[in-house]
Design a protein around this motif. Structure first.
Motif, short mmCIF file in Angstrom:
data_model
loop_
_atom_site.label_atom_id
_atom_site.label_comp_id
_atom_site.label_asym_id
_atom_site.label_seq_id
_atom_site.Cartn_x
_atom_site.Cartn_y
_atom_site.Cartn_z
N ASN A 1 0.83 -1.20 0.00
CA ASN A 1 0.00 0.00 0.00
C ASN A 1 0.87 1.26 0.00
O ASN A 1 0.62 2.20 -0.77
CB ASN A 1 -0.94 0.00 1.21
N ARG A 2 1.89 1.29 0.84
CA ARG A 2 2.77 2.46 0.90
C ARG A 2 3.47 2.68 -0.43
O ARG A 2 3.60 3.81 -0.90
CB ARG A 2 3.81 2.30 2.01
N GLU B 1 2.86 14.97 -13.20
CA GLU B 1 1.83 15.56 -14.05
C GLU B 1 1.68 17.05 -13.80
O GLU B 1 1.35 17.81 -14.69
CB GLU B 1 0.48 14.87 -13.81
N HIS C 1 2.41 1.76 -3.43
CA HIS C 1 1.44 2.20 -4.43
C HIS C 1 1.06 3.66 -4.21
O HIS C 1 0.92 4.42 -5.17
CB HIS C 1 0.22 1.29 -4.41
N VAL C 2 0.91 4.07 -2.97
CA VAL C 2 0.59 5.47 -2.67
C VAL C 2 1.75 6.37 -3.10
O VAL C 2 1.54 7.42 -3.71
CB VAL C 2 0.25 5.65 -1.17
N ALA D 1 3.97 5.79 -5.43
CA ALA D 1 4.01 5.83 -6.89
C ALA D 1 2.93 6.74 -7.44
O ALA D 1 3.16 7.52 -8.38
CB ALA D 1 3.87 4.42 -7.47
N TYR D 2 1.74 6.66 -6.84
CA TYR D 2 0.64 7.53 -7.25
C TYR D 2 1.01 9.00 -7.04
O TYR D 2 0.82 9.83 -7.93
CB TYR D 2 -0.63 7.17 -6.46
N ARG D 3 1.54 9.30 -5.88
CA ARG D 3 1.93 10.70 -5.59
C ARG D 3 3.03 11.17 -6.52
O ARG D 3 3.04 12.33 -6.95
CB ARG D 3 2.35 10.82 -4.13
N ARG E 1 3.50 10.12 -9.60
CA ARG E 1 2.87 10.36 -10.90
C ARG E 1 2.12 11.68 -10.90
O ARG E 1 2.20 12.46 -11.86
CB ARG E 1 1.90 9.22 -11.25
N LYS E 2 1.39 11.94 -9.83
CA LYS E 2 0.63 13.20 -9.73
C LYS E 2 1.58 14.40 -9.70
O LYS E 2 1.29 15.44 -10.33
CB LYS E 2 -0.27 13.20 -8.49
#
Length: 182
Positions: A166-167, A180, A169-170, A172-174, A176-177
């Motif tokens: 979970n950590r 962007e 993935h979070v 990686a999401y951050r 990517r954001k």
């Protein structure tokens, strides 16, 4: 199913034993901790319930942790040593709610010998199947727990001891954001 059911159970028990000392934590401190672990893993057979027995399990845990990330030749030597030390004699047995499976020691053998032999027997299948790459260390940078990847596509990267996946993935999401937003 990649391995025989008893092999997968034994491999998961090895993972759970090794991970009792993951990330600097120690969850086998007292005899009660060992009792709880053995109950959760459904280990049967004789017990002496002494501090020496607990110490022997911790020594076994260290051996198995080293074996877990060893190369194939080193793992084979370690497995052979565990089996030789136990004077292993594989037999098919059926007990409690378990159907036919392999035991290589008597129920009266010392706990560490029984646990080590069971681990060795399971890892034999991993080595013979050329599947050592399924025995991993968690991919999280801050985690040293071990992982058993029984997935079809060999995609399990993170342990089950915490929130490592979970950590990651979070994060990686951050990332990517943030990329962007540039």
């Amino acid at each position: 199913m990649l391995f025989a059911p008893d092999t997968e159970v034994a491999l998961r028990s090895v993972v759970n034993l090794i991970n009792t000392a993951a990330n600097g934590a120690e969850s086998l401190v007292t005899m009660e901790d060992l009792d709880s672990f053995l109950e959760a893993e459904e280990f049967t057979g004789s017990r002496v319930n002494t501090p020496a027995e607990l110490s022997s399990i911790k020594r076994l845990r260290s051996e198995l942790a080293a074996l877990w990330s060893a190369d194939e030749d080193t793992a084979a030597k370690s497995v052979n040593k565990l089996l030789a030390d136990a004077k292993a004699l594989p037999q098919l047995v059926k007990h409690d709610h378990w159907d036919w499976h392999l035991h290589a020691t008597t129920p009266e053998a010392p706990l560490a010998v029984r646990m080590g032999t069971e681990a060795a027997m399971a890892i034999i299948d991993v080595i013979r199947s050329k599947e050592m790459d399924r025995m991993r260390v968690c991919a999280a940078d801050d985690c040293d727990a071990v992982v058993l990847d029984l997935s079809r596509n060999r995609s399990k990267l993170y342990c089950d001891t915490g929130n490592c996946a979970n950590r990651a993935h979070v994060a990686a999401y951050r990332a990517r954001k943030a990329a962007e937003g540039e």
